[in-house]
Design an enzyme around this catalytic site. Sequence first.
Site, PDB file in Angstrom:
ATOM      1  N   ARG A 129     -11.065   7.898   4.359  1.00 22.67           N
ATOM      2  CA  ARG A 129     -11.404   6.905   3.335  1.00 22.67           C
ATOM      3  C   ARG A 129     -11.568   7.617   1.987  1.00 22.67           C
ATOM      4  NH1 ARG A 129     -14.242   2.058   3.916  1.00 22.67           N
ATOM      5  NH2 ARG A 129     -12.801   1.721   5.615  1.00 22.67           N
TER       6      ARG A 129
ATOM      7  N   GLU B 102     -10.174  -8.439  -0.096  1.00 22.10           N
ATOM      8  CA  GLU B 102      -9.281  -9.038  -1.118  1.00 22.10           C
ATOM      9  C   GLU B 102      -8.053  -9.664  -0.469  1.00 22.10           C
ATOM     10  OE1 GLU B 102      -9.187  -5.879  -0.361  1.00 22.10           O
ATOM     11  OE2 GLU B 102      -7.035  -5.592  -0.158  1.00 22.10           O
ATOM     12  N   ASP B 103      -7.555  -9.045   0.618  1.00 17.93           N
ATOM     13  CA  ASP B 103      -6.378  -9.617   1.297  1.00 17.93           C
ATOM     14  C   ASP B 103      -6.748 -10.924   2.013  1.00 17.93           C
ATOM     15  OD1 ASP B 103      -7.967  -8.137   2.971  1.00 17.93           O
ATOM     16  OD2 ASP B 103      -6.331  -7.085   3.973  1.00 17.93           O
TER      17      ASP B 103
ATOM     18  N   ASP C 109       0.581   3.954   1.562  1.00 16.70           N
ATOM     19  CA  ASP C 109       0.652   4.727   2.800  1.00 16.70           C
ATOM     20  C   ASP C 109       1.355   3.987   3.944  1.00 16.70           C
ATOM     21  OD1 ASP C 109      -1.247   2.798   3.173  1.00 16.70           O
ATOM     22  OD2 ASP C 109      -2.933   4.174   3.464  1.00 16.70           O
TER      23      ASP C 109
ATOM     24  N   ASP D  55       0.863  -1.179   0.000  1.00 10.72           N
ATOM     25  CA  ASP D  55       0.000   0.000   0.000  1.00 10.72           C
ATOM     26  C   ASP D  55       0.897   1.226   0.000  1.00 10.72           C
ATOM     27  OD1 ASP D  55      -2.180  -1.615  -0.008  1.00 10.72           O
ATOM     28  OD2 ASP D  55      -2.739  -1.284   2.091  1.00 10.72           O
TER      29      ASP D  55
ATOM     30  N   HIS E 164      -5.239   9.126   6.955  1.00 11.77           N
ATOM     31  CA  HIS E 164      -6.032   9.750   5.884  1.00 11.77           C
ATOM     32  C   HIS E 164      -7.487   9.335   6.012  1.00 11.77           C
ATOM     33  CE1 HIS E 164      -6.343   5.884   3.689  1.00 11.77           C
ATOM     34  NE2 HIS E 164      -5.159   5.674   4.216  1.00 11.77           N
TER      35      HIS E 164
ATOM     36  N   TRP F 230     -13.435  -1.245  -0.721  1.00 14.34           N
ATOM     37  CA  TRP F 230     -12.526  -1.574   0.383  1.00 14.34           C
ATOM     38  C   TRP F 230     -12.847  -2.932   1.005  1.00 14.34           C
ATOM     39  CZ3 TRP F 230     -13.019  -2.846   5.455  1.00 14.34           C
ATOM     40  CH2 TRP F 230     -11.836  -2.837   6.209  1.00 14.34           C
TER      41      TRP F 230
ATOM     42  N   MET G 192       1.559   4.025   9.331  1.00 12.62           N
ATOM     43  CA  MET G 192       0.618   4.321   8.255  1.00 12.62           C
ATOM     44  C   MET G 192       0.356   5.830   8.219  1.00 12.62           C
ATOM     45  SD  MET G 192      -3.082   2.686   7.577  1.00 12.62           S
ATOM     46  CE  MET G 192      -4.167   4.076   7.609  1.00 12.62           C
TER      47      MET G 192
HETATM   48  C1  BGC Z   1     -10.906  -6.672   5.852  1.00  9.68           C
HETATM   49  C2  BGC Z   1      -9.514  -6.604   5.321  1.00  9.68           C
HETATM   50  C3  BGC Z   1      -8.743  -5.541   6.082  1.00  9.68           C
HETATM   51  C4  BGC Z   1      -8.789  -5.843   7.563  1.00  9.68           C
HETATM   52  C5  BGC Z   1      -8.042  -4.842   8.395  1.00  9.68           C
HETATM   53  C6  BGC Z   1     -10.883  -6.912   7.332  1.00  9.68           C
HETATM   54  O1  BGC Z   1     -12.188  -6.907   7.852  1.00  9.68           O
HETATM   55  O2  BGC Z   1     -11.612  -7.699   5.209  1.00  9.68           O
HETATM   56  O3  BGC Z   1      -9.532  -6.317   3.955  1.00  9.68           O
HETATM   57  O4  BGC Z   1      -7.419  -5.506   5.641  1.00  9.68           O
HETATM   58  O5  BGC Z   1     -10.135  -5.896   7.979  1.00  9.68           O
HETATM   59  O6  BGC Z   1      -8.526  -3.569   8.258  1.00  9.68           O
END
Ligand code: BGC
Length: 363
Positions: A309, A277-278, A214, A212, A307, A274, A304
């Site tokens: 959203r 995906e991770d 940031d 990312d 900022h 948002w 971080m």
């Molecule tokens: C989200 C992730 C995010 C994590 C931390 C989770 O609920 O699905 O994408 O990285 O929270 O913020």
Amino acid sequence: MGDSTLNFSLLHRTCSLVVILCIVHLSVTLFYYLRTLDLRLSFVQNQQMQVLSDIKNSTISLEVIIPKATSSALKNANNFVLNVTEKAKVLEKCPDPSPILVGPLRVEFGSSVSLDVVRRENPRLSSGGRYKPDGCVALQKVAMIIPFRNREEHLKYWLYYLHPILQRQQLDYGVYVINQYGDETFNRAKLLNVGYAEALKEYDYDCFVFSDVDLIPMDDRNTYKCYSQPRHLSVSMDKFGFKLPYLQYFGGVSSMSKEQYLKINGFPNNYWGWGGEDDDIFNRLSARGMSISRPSAEIGKCRMIRHNRDAKNEANPQRFNRIAHTRQTMDRDGINSLKYEVVNIEKDQLFTKITVDVGRPER
Ligand code: BGC
């Protein structure tokens, strides 16, 4: 009449004899010349072989041999040998870990950063934010992939802090800022896939760091490279009180070798907005039997940049449903189904910025 014919034939025979003698003389001279040339050439060759074997055995120094060389051919041999020694030097691998790391770093976002200053402070970068260490061969060729849209200020901090760190880590690296074109909903994972594909078009990278824009590491011992298992690099973020928010967390900054990335068919392309995906990437890794490697909480500290959203990056309401089905979807949704259009490629000393149209969510 009879006398003159006799005289002419005598003259003719004498001339022929002279010509024959000349030819014999020339042939003998040529023969000896070629023989000595042969000898000289093999002398030069021997000199080259001798010096090469001396370099190999490291017993006799070049300085001893070179002053003895006189002919221009030997000078050429000398140049040839110097090139070989240069190459021999380049062939040494960089030590692991890099001996020029400094450990904990102070990271602050108080005063703003000028890109010109960053360019001046990193004179060894070449176009596209590319770097290779000077005195050794880097252990890995790493593409830094940054998903991006309208975060110029954050990018300046990233470049300001990361370039010196990555150079101390002695990586052979390039920085790729993957800029989402237009104002459709942001798609982080698809941009990461694009970064993987575009970076590979330029160079034979064997490792990919997905960061990312940031997030800044607070310790240069947190090496931005690949490991035997996929690596989560941003393990203790100030945002989460320098702790992991949950054990499966794989967001922020991570790294994967080409092999690890391909094993999971890359990342999902259909997480718009948002979140999630991770977690999908984590599910892919565990579905393929891989585990997550991490630095210690101390070395993995990072800050971080605060900022709000971003517009068009609202929380994705579909994420829970998608995460629940990763195993069913991962083989058909990933790098093998990636579609996008490159709109522009900008080469700066500090980065390669690729603007891409990644489309829009299905409605
Ligand atoms: C989200 C992730 C995010 C994590 C931390 C989770 O609920 O699905 O994408 O990285 O929270 O913020």
